[in-house]
Scaffold this motif. Structure first.
Motif, PDB file in Angstrom:
ATOM      1  N   SER A   1       7.106   7.270   1.938  1.00 31.12           N
ATOM      2  CA  SER A   1       5.829   6.432   2.198  1.00 31.12           C
ATOM      3  C   SER A   1       6.089   5.958   4.007  1.00 31.12           C
ATOM      4  O   SER A   1       4.769   6.502   4.707  1.00 31.12           O
ATOM      5  N   GLY A   2       7.409   5.888   4.263  1.00 32.87           N
ATOM      6  CA  GLY A   2       7.306   5.444   5.285  1.00 32.87           C
ATOM      7  C   GLY A   2       6.880   6.608   6.787  1.00 32.87           C
ATOM      8  O   GLY A   2       6.979   6.136   8.315  1.00 32.87           O
TER       9      GLY A   2
ATOM     10  N   ILE B   1       0.871  -1.214   0.049  1.00 35.71           N
ATOM     11  CA  ILE B   1       0.156   0.239  -0.108  1.00 35.71           C
ATOM     12  C   ILE B   1       0.799   1.539  -0.072  1.00 35.71           C
ATOM     13  O   ILE B   1       0.198   2.640  -0.442  1.00 35.71           O
ATOM     14  N   GLU B   2       1.791   1.307   0.407  1.00 34.09           N
ATOM     15  CA  GLU B   2       2.634   2.329   0.885  1.00 34.09           C
ATOM     16  C   GLU B   2       3.383   2.487  -0.628  1.00 34.09           C
ATOM     17  O   GLU B   2       3.694   3.998  -0.871  1.00 34.09           O
ATOM     18  N   TYR B   3       3.417   1.466  -1.612  1.00 34.75           N
ATOM     19  CA  TYR B   3       4.341   1.750  -3.312  1.00 34.75           C
ATOM     20  C   TYR B   3       3.556   2.325  -3.537  1.00 34.75           C
ATOM     21  O   TYR B   3       3.579   3.427  -4.368  1.00 34.75           O
TER      22      TYR B   3
ATOM     23  N   LEU C   1      13.773   3.942  -1.773  1.00 36.87           N
ATOM     24  CA  LEU C   1      12.786   5.939  -1.011  1.00 36.87           C
ATOM     25  C   LEU C   1      11.583   6.600  -1.287  1.00 36.87           C
ATOM     26  O   LEU C   1      11.471   7.139  -0.068  1.00 36.87           O
ATOM     27  N   ILE C   2      11.234   6.167  -2.698  1.00 41.81           N
ATOM     28  CA  ILE C   2       9.370   6.527  -2.642  1.00 41.81           C
ATOM     29  C   ILE C   2       8.985   5.597  -1.051  1.00 41.81           C
ATOM     30  O   ILE C   2       7.718   6.444  -0.322  1.00 41.81           O
TER      31      ILE C   2
ATOM     32  N   GLY D   1       7.794  16.254  12.571  1.00 42.72           N
ATOM     33  CA  GLY D   1       8.612  14.622  12.921  1.00 42.72           C
ATOM     34  C   GLY D   1       8.741  14.653  11.684  1.00 42.72           C
ATOM     35  O   GLY D   1       9.918  13.643  12.040  1.00 42.72           O
ATOM     36  N   ALA D   2       8.442  14.607  10.513  1.00 42.62           N
ATOM     37  CA  ALA D   2       8.880  14.216   9.585  1.00 42.62           C
ATOM     38  C   ALA D   2      10.403  14.560   8.720  1.00 42.62           C
ATOM     39  O   ALA D   2      11.406  13.429   8.894  1.00 42.62           O
ATOM     40  N   LEU D   3      10.469  15.942   9.311  1.00 40.25           N
ATOM     41  CA  LEU D   3      12.314  16.474   9.081  1.00 40.25           C
ATOM     42  C   LEU D   3      12.793  15.661   9.827  1.00 40.25           C
ATOM     43  O   LEU D   3      13.731  15.852   9.338  1.00 40.25           O
TER      44      LEU D   3
END
Length: 526
Positions: free
Chosen positions: A495-496, A2-4, A490-491, A410-412
């Motif tokens: 997503s993760g 699902i992440e892909y 990487l993608i 959080g992402a950074l």
């Protein structure tokens, strides 16, 4: 799998969405242009405070009890007091706080401060203007500026001593005759049939008292002992900050925050007075080297010092030798409230994010503006159940702004940390190079970080644009099976990183708040 799929969908749409969000951003900035004139000056220390105790201005019946007089509590006390509410603030310690965080106010937060009539509280504390960031990585550096062209000249970020800023707001709140600030420790909420009626607290002299009000606002900070009654606390501690103060040194880029993408995690520098630079070294995990046996000093000298800009090196070593090294756990907690009649949570007691981006005060001040606007039409706060149902809209209306800032922080942090995963390493490199491109590639993300354009869609588009940019770097000039595989990972990695944070914040509330019924709650009619 699902992440892909999700990553692929975002990759396909990112070009159009980036164009849309960048054009919309210009319109939003024009709409939010500052027109508010700063209000009354803060009083001198001798007026509001005496021996760590503010004057008790009113002993009449109370409309709102505020637990805590930090950034959120002091700002809320002044805001509600200015609207005519009778406010009783109970703070554990009214002497000037001494903290190593809460020292950077983003431009978006400054705009909210001005909107609340507290803009002059960054004056007379030697606060420094901040116009953007400088990033350093592997001997390279780049500067990214806040998009402030559409605003008045005084609009910028501010960095300062946290305690000085809080005292100015406390002093200003104390000037209002209907605001009472009292030093005491709140031990519990007073509940009756599931409704909060007030609090039990101990005074500075140890006397146990009870205070009653139709609305109790709990904003006693990250160490709150009351939050369990009002929310589901899921506190994560991804790292700790080690704080130092560098004296009499110049930053490579004056009036800019400095972020060093070091190994294993980022290092921050920013000016907090005319002659002091705050340094925050992020140490992953919940344990840091020991201060007492010298392990921390050795770690800073051997691991950290070689990675910081050369012109700061000597001052950094001098600060270590001076010995005033402090630590602070970095907490992250999504907002998961239990709507409770008679009470509401605010500030870090309610919602925390990694302090890397300095977004905490911006979220708190934005929440206060929202709560003020919701309470303004209400003449009577005594119908606890109707008020509770009405204030459920607060939790929905705050989401787009708060969740954007929380998710970005959080992402950074995850992207900026060193990882053994080759795909994550490529993402880190791509992020630095993407921001170095200038134009919308730097102004867009910085507008998000600064709170000037806190739009969730724009955040997701820029995040996946970084991932796609990283894939493009891998595939040029000629793709290979290995590079294709790293690009796919990487993608997936991107997503993760971002989707679990969005899930914790609430996808529907974050992107489609208008579909939540509480969004439309009208004030109770008497």
């Amino acid at each position: 799998m699902i992440e892909y799929i999700l990553g692929g969908i975002f990759a396909f749409l990112v070009g159009f969405a980036l164009f849309y969000s960048s054009s919309s951003q210009k319109n939003d900035i024009k709409k939010n242009k500052v027109v508010t004139v700063m209000e009354n000056e803060c009083i001198d220390n001798s007026v509001g405070e005496k021996n760590g105790e503010f004057k008790s201005k009113s002993k009449e019946e109370t409309d709102v009890i505020i637990v805590g007089a930090g950034v959120a509590g002091a700002a809320l006390a002044y805001t509600l007091g200015k609207d005519g509410r009778r406010v009783h603030v109970i703070e554990r310690d009214l002497t000037e706080p001494d903290r190593i965080v809460g020292e950077l106010l983003q431009p978006g937060g400054f705009l909210k401060l001005v909107e609340l009539g507290l803009g002059d509280c960054v004056e007379e504390i030697d606060a420094q203007r901040v116009f953007g960031y400088a990033l350093f990585k592997d001997g390279k550096n780049t500067k990214v500026s806040y998009p402030l062209e559409e605003f008045q000249s005084d609009v910028a970020g501010r960095s300062f001593h946290n305690g000085r800023f809080i005292q100015r707001m406390r002093e200003k709140a104390a000037t209002l005759p209907n605001v009472r600030l009292e030093q005491g420790t709140v031990t519990s909420l007073l509940e009756e049939n599931g409704t909060v009626k007030g609090v039990t607290y101990k005074t500075k002299n140890g006397e146990e008292l009870k205070a009653y009000a139709p609305l109790t606002v709990v904003c006693d900070g990250c160490f709150s002992n009351l939050r369990r009654s009002l929310c589901t606390p899921k506190v994560d501690v991804p790292s700790c900050f080690v704080g130092l103060i560098l004296e009499n040194c110049e930053l490579p880029y004056p009036n800019h925050g400095h972020v060093v993408l070091a190994d294993p995690s980022p290092i921050l520098f920013y000016q907090i007075s005319s002659y002091e630079v705050r340094c925050l070294v992020d140490v992953p995990g919940q344990k840091v080297p020991s201060l007492s046996n010298g392990d921390m000093a050795n770690y800073l000298k051997m691991v950290v010092a070689p990675q910081i800009p050369a012109q700061l090196h000597d001052s950094f070593i001098a600060a270590i030798d001076k010995g005033n090294i402090r630590t602070m756990p970095n907490r992250s907690m999504p907002a998961l409230p239990h709507p409770t009649p008679g009470a509401i949570l605010m500030g870090d007691a309610f919602n925390m994010r990694h302090p890397l981006t300095g977004g905490g005060m911006t979220v708190a001040l934005s929440d206060i503006v929202l709560l003020r606007n919701l309470l303004k039409p209400l003449l009577d706060l005594n119908d606890a159940s109707s008020l509770c149902r009405y204030l459920e809209s607060f939790y929905t209306l705050r989401k787009p702004v708060a969740s954007t800032i929380n998710t970005l922080a959080g992402a950074l942090y995850k992207v900026f940390c060193v990882s053994p995963d080759e795909a994550r390493t490529e993402m880190r490199e791509a992020c630095f190079d993407y921001l170095s491109l200038g134009g919308v590639f730097s102004s867009g993300p910085v507008a998000l970080l600064s709170g000037l354009n806190p739009r969730p869609l724009s955040l997701v588009c820029h995040f996946f644009a970084v991932a796609i940019y990283g894939v493009g770097r891998l595939l040029l000039p000629f793709p290979s099976p290995k590079r294709l595989w790293i690009g796919a990972r990487l993608i997936s990695s991107a997503s993760g990183i971002i989707f679990p944070i969005i899930k914790a914040e609430g996808f529907r509330q974050m992107f489609f708040p208008a579909t939540v019924s509480a969004y439309y709650r009208a004030p109770p009619v008497k």
